[in-house]
Design a protein around this motif. Structure first.
Motif, PDB file in Angstrom:
ATOM      1  N   MET A  79      11.031   6.294   0.823  1.00 48.32           N
ATOM      2  CA  MET A  79       9.656   5.805   0.823  1.00 48.32           C
ATOM      3  C   MET A  79       8.830   6.725  -0.072  1.00 48.32           C
ATOM      4  SD  MET A  79       7.041   5.305   4.013  1.00 48.32           S
ATOM      5  CE  MET A  79       7.636   3.715   4.450  1.00 48.32           C
ATOM      6  N   THR A  80       8.055   6.111  -0.940  1.00 46.99           N
ATOM      7  CA  THR A  80       7.223   6.922  -1.809  1.00 46.99           C
ATOM      8  C   THR A  80       6.109   7.574  -1.001  1.00 46.99           C
ATOM      9  OG1 THR A  80       5.809   5.047  -2.319  1.00 46.99           O
ATOM     10  CG2 THR A  80       7.678   5.421  -3.791  1.00 46.99           C
ATOM     11  N   ASP A  81       5.551   8.639  -1.562  1.00 46.95           N
ATOM     12  CA  ASP A  81       4.519   9.379  -0.853  1.00 46.95           C
ATOM     13  C   ASP A  81       3.314   8.525  -0.504  1.00 46.95           C
ATOM     14  OD1 ASP A  81       4.981  12.662  -2.350  1.00 46.95           O
ATOM     15  OD2 ASP A  81       5.853  11.753  -0.582  1.00 46.95           O
ATOM     16  N   ASP A  82       2.912   7.610  -1.418  1.00 46.30           N
ATOM     17  CA  ASP A  82       1.739   6.797  -1.120  1.00 46.30           C
ATOM     18  C   ASP A  82       1.956   5.948   0.130  1.00 46.30           C
ATOM     19  OD1 ASP A  82       3.574   5.132  -2.479  1.00 46.30           O
ATOM     20  OD2 ASP A  82       1.973   3.818  -3.195  1.00 46.30           O
ATOM     21  N   ARG A  83       3.119   5.381   0.274  1.00 45.90           N
ATOM     22  CA  ARG A  83       3.382   4.567   1.468  1.00 45.90           C
ATOM     23  C   ARG A  83       3.496   5.430   2.713  1.00 45.90           C
ATOM     24  NH1 ARG A  83       6.294  -0.996  -0.068  1.00 45.90           N
ATOM     25  NH2 ARG A  83       6.119  -0.825  -2.297  1.00 45.90           N
ATOM     26  N   ARG A  84       4.049   6.594   2.592  1.00 52.19           N
ATOM     27  CA  ARG A  84       4.173   7.486   3.750  1.00 52.19           C
ATOM     28  C   ARG A  84       2.794   7.847   4.272  1.00 52.19           C
ATOM     29  NH1 ARG A  84       6.889  12.034   1.854  1.00 52.19           N
ATOM     30  NH2 ARG A  84       8.743  10.766   1.904  1.00 52.19           N
ATOM     31  N   TRP A  85       1.892   8.237   3.368  1.00 50.49           N
ATOM     32  CA  TRP A  85       0.543   8.614   3.797  1.00 50.49           C
ATOM     33  C   TRP A  85      -0.219   7.417   4.336  1.00 50.49           C
ATOM     34  CZ3 TRP A  85      -0.067  13.267   5.135  1.00 50.49           C
ATOM     35  CH2 TRP A  85       0.621  14.287   4.484  1.00 50.49           C
ATOM     36  N   LEU A  86      -0.012   6.257   3.736  1.00 50.95           N
ATOM     37  CA  LEU A  86      -0.635   5.046   4.270  1.00 50.95           C
ATOM     38  C   LEU A  86      -0.093   4.736   5.667  1.00 50.95           C
ATOM     39  CD1 LEU A  86      -0.680   2.790   1.083  1.00 50.95           C
ATOM     40  CD2 LEU A  86      -2.680   3.691   2.302  1.00 50.95           C
ATOM     41  N   ARG A  87       1.203   4.942   5.851  1.00 50.20           N
ATOM     42  CA  ARG A  87       1.811   4.712   7.169  1.00 50.20           C
ATOM     43  C   ARG A  87       1.231   5.675   8.199  1.00 50.20           C
ATOM     44  NH1 ARG A  87       6.624   6.784   9.282  1.00 50.20           N
ATOM     45  NH2 ARG A  87       7.206   7.502   7.212  1.00 50.20           N
ATOM     46  N   PHE A  88       1.085   6.940   7.819  1.00 51.78           N
ATOM     47  CA  PHE A  88       0.479   7.908   8.744  1.00 51.78           C
ATOM     48  C   PHE A  88      -0.942   7.492   9.106  1.00 51.78           C
ATOM     49  CE2 PHE A  88       3.328  11.508   6.934  1.00 51.78           C
ATOM     50  CZ  PHE A  88       4.368  11.108   7.756  1.00 51.78           C
ATOM     51  N   GLY A  89      -1.663   6.946   8.143  1.00 50.69           N
ATOM     52  CA  GLY A  89      -3.007   6.451   8.417  1.00 50.69           C
ATOM     53  C   GLY A  89      -2.998   5.319   9.436  1.00 50.69           C
ATOM     54  N   LEU A  90      -2.053   4.386   9.279  1.00 49.42           N
ATOM     55  CA  LEU A  90      -1.935   3.289  10.245  1.00 49.42           C
ATOM     56  C   LEU A  90      -1.572   3.807  11.626  1.00 49.42           C
ATOM     57  CD1 LEU A  90       0.009   0.375   8.477  1.00 49.42           C
ATOM     58  CD2 LEU A  90      -2.360   0.396   9.225  1.00 49.42           C
ATOM     59  N   ILE A  91      -0.655   4.769  11.674  1.00 50.72           N
ATOM     60  CA  ILE A  91      -0.257   5.348  12.963  1.00 50.72           C
ATOM     61  C   ILE A  91      -1.476   5.945  13.660  1.00 50.72           C
ATOM     62  CG2 ILE A  91       1.050   7.230  14.041  1.00 50.72           C
ATOM     63  CD1 ILE A  91       3.183   6.740  11.776  1.00 50.72           C
ATOM     64  N   GLY A  92      -2.252   6.732  12.939  1.00 50.57           N
ATOM     65  CA  GLY A  92      -3.437   7.352  13.529  1.00 50.57           C
ATOM     66  C   GLY A  92      -4.476   6.331  13.942  1.00 50.57           C
ATOM     67  N   LEU A  93      -4.741   5.376  13.060  1.00 49.82           N
ATOM     68  CA  LEU A  93      -5.767   4.374  13.335  1.00 49.82           C
ATOM     69  C   LEU A  93      -5.408   3.517  14.543  1.00 49.82           C
ATOM     70  CD1 LEU A  93      -8.367   2.866  12.409  1.00 49.82           C
ATOM     71  CD2 LEU A  93      -6.857   1.377  11.093  1.00 49.82           C
ATOM     72  N   TYR A  94      -4.239   2.898  14.510  1.00 46.84           N
ATOM     73  CA  TYR A  94      -3.869   1.999  15.602  1.00 46.84           C
ATOM     74  C   TYR A  94      -3.507   2.759  16.882  1.00 46.84           C
ATOM     75  CZ  TYR A  94      -4.373  -2.181  12.866  1.00 46.84           C
ATOM     76  OH  TYR A  94      -4.898  -3.219  12.129  1.00 46.84           O
ATOM     77  N   VAL A 141      -7.763  -6.274   3.827  1.00 52.03           N
ATOM     78  CA  VAL A 141      -7.142  -5.013   3.404  1.00 52.03           C
ATOM     79  C   VAL A 141      -6.254  -4.472   4.516  1.00 52.03           C
ATOM     80  CG1 VAL A 141      -7.592  -2.631   2.665  1.00 52.03           C
ATOM     81  CG2 VAL A 141      -9.051  -4.500   1.832  1.00 52.03           C
ATOM     82  N   MET A 142      -6.687  -4.642   5.762  1.00 49.85           N
ATOM     83  CA  MET A 142      -5.872  -4.195   6.891  1.00 49.85           C
ATOM     84  C   MET A 142      -4.546  -4.966   6.934  1.00 49.85           C
ATOM     85  SD  MET A 142      -7.491  -1.749   8.363  1.00 49.85           S
ATOM     86  CE  MET A 142      -6.641  -1.610   9.915  1.00 49.85           C
ATOM     87  N   VAL A 143      -4.615  -6.260   6.646  1.00 47.23           N
ATOM     88  CA  VAL A 143      -3.389  -7.070   6.607  1.00 47.23           C
ATOM     89  C   VAL A 143      -2.480  -6.545   5.496  1.00 47.23           C
ATOM     90  CG1 VAL A 143      -2.461  -9.372   6.150  1.00 47.23           C
ATOM     91  CG2 VAL A 143      -4.507  -9.109   7.585  1.00 47.23           C
ATOM     92  N   TRP A 144      -3.043  -6.363   4.294  1.00 48.13           N
ATOM     93  CA  TRP A 144      -2.257  -5.853   3.167  1.00 48.13           C
ATOM     94  C   TRP A 144      -1.682  -4.471   3.495  1.00 48.13           C
ATOM     95  CZ3 TRP A 144      -3.146  -1.303   0.507  1.00 48.13           C
ATOM     96  CH2 TRP A 144      -2.283  -1.076  -0.579  1.00 48.13           C
ATOM     97  N   TRP A 145      -2.506  -3.596   4.060  1.00 47.71           N
ATOM     98  CA  TRP A 145      -2.111  -2.225   4.365  1.00 47.71           C
ATOM     99  C   TRP A 145      -0.867  -2.214   5.255  1.00 47.71           C
ATOM    100  CZ3 TRP A 145      -6.046   1.513   7.160  1.00 47.71           C
ATOM    101  CH2 TRP A 145      -5.520   2.801   7.217  1.00 47.71           C
ATOM    102  N   ALA A 146      -0.872  -3.015   6.304  1.00 45.91           N
ATOM    103  CA  ALA A 146       0.268  -3.058   7.219  1.00 45.91           C
ATOM    104  C   ALA A 146       1.517  -3.586   6.513  1.00 45.91           C
ATOM    105  CB  ALA A 146      -0.074  -3.924   8.427  1.00 45.91           C
TER     106      ALA A 146
END
Length: 134
Positions: free
Chosen positions: A1-16, A114-119
């Protein structure tokens, strides 16, 4: 997984993860924005909190298939809560500490796709718009 997706995933984990805990700790806060057609609104708020936490946990696990399923679940969830977000905005329902202003509601409603796209992007369900062209 590229770094951008990893950080985006961490953001989703924290948010949700955070939102899920809030749904469980204070379900009454969400009841005023539930559309009237939703059956058992308190139970739905609690169930969505559990789903948010479960998907956040699934995003932490090393199984790509489970992460993809969590991403699809979060994308569907973002679509399903849109009516409550619209009701909240249009009816001007006060839910402290959330600001009751269009400076809050406008961006929140606009951010829903954007939330749909992000997930979906974070969990590799889609690559748009960053797909490499062949």
């Amino acid at each position: 997984m590229t770094d951008d997706r990893r950080w985006l995933r961490f953001g989703l984990i924290g948010l949700y993860g955070f939102i899920g805990v809030v749904h469980l700790a204070a379900p009454e806060s969400f009841l005023p924005i539930m559309p009237a057609w939703v059956p058992q609104p308190r139970l739905v708020v609690i169930a969505t909190g559990l789903c948010e936490i479960a998907t956040a946990l699934a995003l932490m696990l090393p199984w790509p298939g489970l992460r993809r399923a969590a991403g699809i679940g979060l994308a569907l969830y973002a679509v399903c809560v849109f009516p409550a977000n619209i009701k909240h905005a249009v009816e001007g329902i006060s839910v402290p500490p959330i600001p009751d202003t269009w400076w809050y509601h406008g961006p929140r409603l606009a951010f829903q796709p954007v939330m749909v796209w992000w997930a979906l992007y974070t969990t590799r369900v889609i690559d748009w718009p960053f797909r490499k062209r062949g």
